[in-house]
Structure formats: C-alpha cells, structure tokens
Design an enzyme around this catalytic site. Structure first.
Site, PDB file in Angstrom:
ATOM      1  N   ARG A 169     -33.164 -20.018  11.882  1.00 28.95           N
ATOM      2  CA  ARG A 169     -34.045 -20.941  12.630  1.00 28.95           C
ATOM      3  C   ARG A 169     -33.253 -21.892  13.544  1.00 28.95           C
ATOM      4  O   ARG A 169     -33.637 -23.055  13.725  1.00 28.95           O
ATOM      5  CB  ARG A 169     -34.907 -21.792  11.678  1.00 28.95           C
ATOM      6  CG  ARG A 169     -35.757 -21.023  10.730  1.00 28.95           C
ATOM      7  CD  ARG A 169     -36.858 -20.232  11.406  1.00 28.95           C
ATOM      8  NE  ARG A 169     -37.560 -19.481  10.396  1.00 28.95           N
ATOM      9  CZ  ARG A 169     -37.218 -18.243  10.024  1.00 28.95           C
ATOM     10  NH1 ARG A 169     -36.227 -17.610  10.645  1.00 28.95           N
ATOM     11  NH2 ARG A 169     -37.868 -17.618   9.085  1.00 28.95           N
ATOM     12  N   SER A 216     -43.991 -23.670   8.322  1.00 29.52           N
ATOM     13  CA  SER A 216     -43.041 -24.307   7.398  1.00 29.52           C
ATOM     14  C   SER A 216     -42.413 -25.521   8.064  1.00 29.52           C
ATOM     15  O   SER A 216     -41.853 -25.422   9.155  1.00 29.52           O
ATOM     16  CB  SER A 216     -41.935 -23.317   7.018  1.00 29.52           C
ATOM     17  OG  SER A 216     -42.495 -22.287   6.238  1.00 29.52           O
ATOM     18  N   GLU A 286     -37.542 -27.968   9.994  1.00 30.45           N
ATOM     19  CA  GLU A 286     -37.528 -26.830  10.921  1.00 30.45           C
ATOM     20  C   GLU A 286     -38.305 -27.225  12.182  1.00 30.45           C
ATOM     21  O   GLU A 286     -37.926 -26.856  13.288  1.00 30.45           O
ATOM     22  CB  GLU A 286     -38.201 -25.622  10.247  1.00 30.45           C
ATOM     23  CG  GLU A 286     -38.282 -24.399  11.131  1.00 30.45           C
ATOM     24  CD  GLU A 286     -38.957 -23.219  10.426  1.00 30.45           C
ATOM     25  OE1 GLU A 286     -38.719 -22.997   9.220  1.00 30.45           O
ATOM     26  OE2 GLU A 286     -39.737 -22.536  11.109  1.00 30.45           O
TER      27      GLU A 286
END
Ligand SMILES: Cc1cc2nc3c(=O)[nH]c(=O)nc-3n(C[C@H](O)[C@H](O)[C@H](O)COP(=O)(O)OP(=O)(O)OC[C@H]3O[C@@H](n4cnc5c(N)ncnc54)[C@H](O)[C@@H]3O)c2cc1C
Length: 295
Positions: A169, A216, A286
């Site tokens: 990520r 998320s 994230e």
C-alpha cells in the site's frame, strides 16, 4: 485568488468535497477542476502557479478531507484518461481514469486472469497505482510493465517499476508527476470471470457494504491484521459523533450519522492510542488524511 485560463472542462470554486469522497465527510476545496481529456489536463497544469497545492482525486475511496477543506486545486480524474485496450497479447493499456472494477471486467472478457482482485476495489486505476491497491493476494504493481505520468508542465514521461519504491500500500518515486496510464500484464486464462463472482461474494460477507466508509483505515502490521488487534482491544462499535468502528469488520470506520471529518479523525486517533496502549503496536493509516482542520 489565482486565475486559471479557460479549460474545456469544468472549473468550480469552493467545491464541497464530501460529495467526492466515499466517507461523505469533509470541507471545501478552493478549486475543483474536471478536465475533459489529457490535452485539457496539460493546459490546466501549465496554467497553474508552480507552487499551487494540487490534489489528484480518483473516486476518493481512500481519502479523508478535513473539515477546513483543501487550499489549492483538486484535479478530478474520473472520465478523463479513459482508454482501455488489449496490447501485446497478454497486456492491457489502461487510463488512470478507468475504474478498477471496469478493468477487472475487461480482463475477464478478454480471458486474462490475475486482475480479478480489482473487481472489489472501489476506486480508479490512478488511485490503485498511487496506493498499490491489492486484495486476496493480488497487488496492482505486480502487473505493471510501465506507466505514463504527467508533470506540472503538462509533459508526459514513460516510467518503469524500477523508477519507484513499491511496497505494501505504498508507492514512492517520480515526485511531481502523476499517473496517466499503465501497461499491465496478466495471464491468459479462460476462467477469470468465475473468480470475480466468488471474490465479490466473499467481500459482501466480510465487509460493511452499502455504508459510507473508506475501506481498511489502517495498514496491516507485519505478520498480523489491524482488524484483529482492533477487535481484541474491544473497539468494535466504538463511536465518536457520527463515526463508528464497524461491527462487521473492525478495520472499517463507518460514517453512519453525518460524521464530520473530525469525528472520523478523532476515532482513528483513539483506535491508534488504544491499540498502542494494549498491544504496543503502532497502527499506521492506509487512508490519506488531507487538508486543514476547522479552526
Ligand atoms: C468499501 C471499500 C473497500 C476497499 N477495499 C480495498 C481493498 O481491498 N484493497 C485496497 O488496496 N484498497 C481498498 N480500498 C481503498 C481504495 O478503494 C483503494 O485505495 C483505491 O485504489 C483508491 O482509489 P481512488 O481512485 O478512490 O483513490 P483516491 O482516494 O481518490 O486517491 C487515493 C490517493 O491516490 C492519489 N491519486 C489518485 N489518482 C492519482 C493519479 N492519477 N496519479 C497520482 N496519484 C493519484 C490521491 O491523490 C490520493 O493520495 C477500499 C475502499 C472502500 C471504500
């Protein structure tokens, strides 16, 4: 106030960014530009002052804009850079403004496999490249052969994965350039479309679909899951204002009652502090948190 010469697309002032993010929260952007094509985008970039703050937006499915808004120019990429075509037998050339879901369906229709994971990621290919989006073992940059980028002068560059530092990520490198397109490589396999249905069903079982969220919120720490730690700390259902930790998936924060961006950010911080205190793990976000807090 800066002046922007006419672009063929739209230029809006004081645009409410809650309408452009999947969390449905946040303040206004000074300017919000929707160029019609790459030439228009290049004209826009050339016309902006060199120090103008720029925010590239896909579908805003990984972005929280704070309540005080964004001082600068947002560049909306949906519908711009929308090429999607097969190249070189097992490759797809895709514009940054194409949705990840459309890319997945296209791969399946072309009997290309490996891109099924894109089906459940609710953003654009530009966002997937910027985030190295991934799911179910698949990851965007594992498929990248090359990308095209554009800089502030409107000039196009050809880049390869070697030009970037790519991790879970996270994608760094070629600062001052933004993704315009990618050449992605897949496997040739007729069963690709079957997997997409299975993966979407799995998502619906485990995630709070149909709610305002950003997927998320935290990256998984090495060898563990953020959701597991958050659940272990008893934070499922924890609420600040209109923001609540999902009961279905502890790494999701839902805006269920007209949350402000501050509600969401305060809940993020509360989760981080609690998890740190109870497990000694530092959860990193994230999602991208951008803009000014409301004074
Ligand atoms: C329900 C739900 C489920 C999700 N599931 C997943 C998942 O399984 N896996 C996963 O990885 N993510 C997941 N996400 C997060 C998100 O969908 C991905 O990160 C997605 O790739 C972001 O795309 P976007 O177009 O919405 O990006 P945005 O939120 O618009 O932007 C994200 C970042 O990318 C930058 N950016 C956007 N376009 C460009 C460009 N053209 N060039 C350079 N930078 C650019 C932005 O400036 C910003 O920093 C989920 C989100 C939701 C809401």
């Amino acid at each position: 106030m800066i002046s922007i010469p006419a672009i063929r697309g739209e230029l809006r002032y004081n645009e409410a960014m809650a309408g452009h993010t999947s969390w449905r929260a946040g303040g206004q952007a000074d300017r919000y530009c929707v160029p019609v094509d790459l030439d228009d985008l290049a004209t826009l970039l050339r016309s902006l002052p060199e120090d103008e703050n720029l925010l590239w937006m896909g579908l805003g499915s990984n972005t929280l804009i704070r309540d005080g808004g964004f001082r600068g120019t947002v560049i909306a990429t949906q519908g711009v850079m929308s090429q999607l075509e097969r190249r070189e037998n097992d490759c797809v050339y895709v514009g940054a403004g194409v949705s990840s879901a459309k890319l997945a369906r296209y791969c399946a229709s072309e009997n290309l496999s490996g891109g099924e994971f894109f089906a459940g990621i609710p953003g654009l290919v530009g966002g997937a490249l910027a985030m190295n989006a991934g799911a179910f073992g698949g990851e965007t940059w594992r498929h990248v052969v090359s990308v095209e980028t554009i800089d502030r002068k409107g000039e196009i560059h050809q880049r390869t994965p070697d030009d970037y530092r790519v991790a879970y990520r996270s994608v760094e490198g070629s600062e001052g350039e933004w993704f315009v397109s990618a050449l992605l490589k897949f496997d040739i396999d007729e069963k690709a479309s079957i997997n997409i249905k299975q993966l979407l069903a799995k998502r619906a079982d485990t995630q709070p679909t149909g709610t305002a969220n950003c997927g998320s919120v935290f990256r998984n720490p090495e060898n563990d899951y953020a959701a597991r730690l958050i659940e272990q700390c008893g934070l499922k259902g924890k609420r600040i204002g209109g923001a609540v930790v999902s009961e279905k998936h502890a790494n999701f924060i839902i805006n269920d009652q007209q949350a402000t961006a501050a509600d969401i950010e305060n809940l993020i911080e509360l989760v981080q502090k609690t998890v740190k205190r109870q497990t000694d793990v530092d959860l990193q976000t994230e999602v991208k948190i951008i803009g000014e807090k409301r004074s």
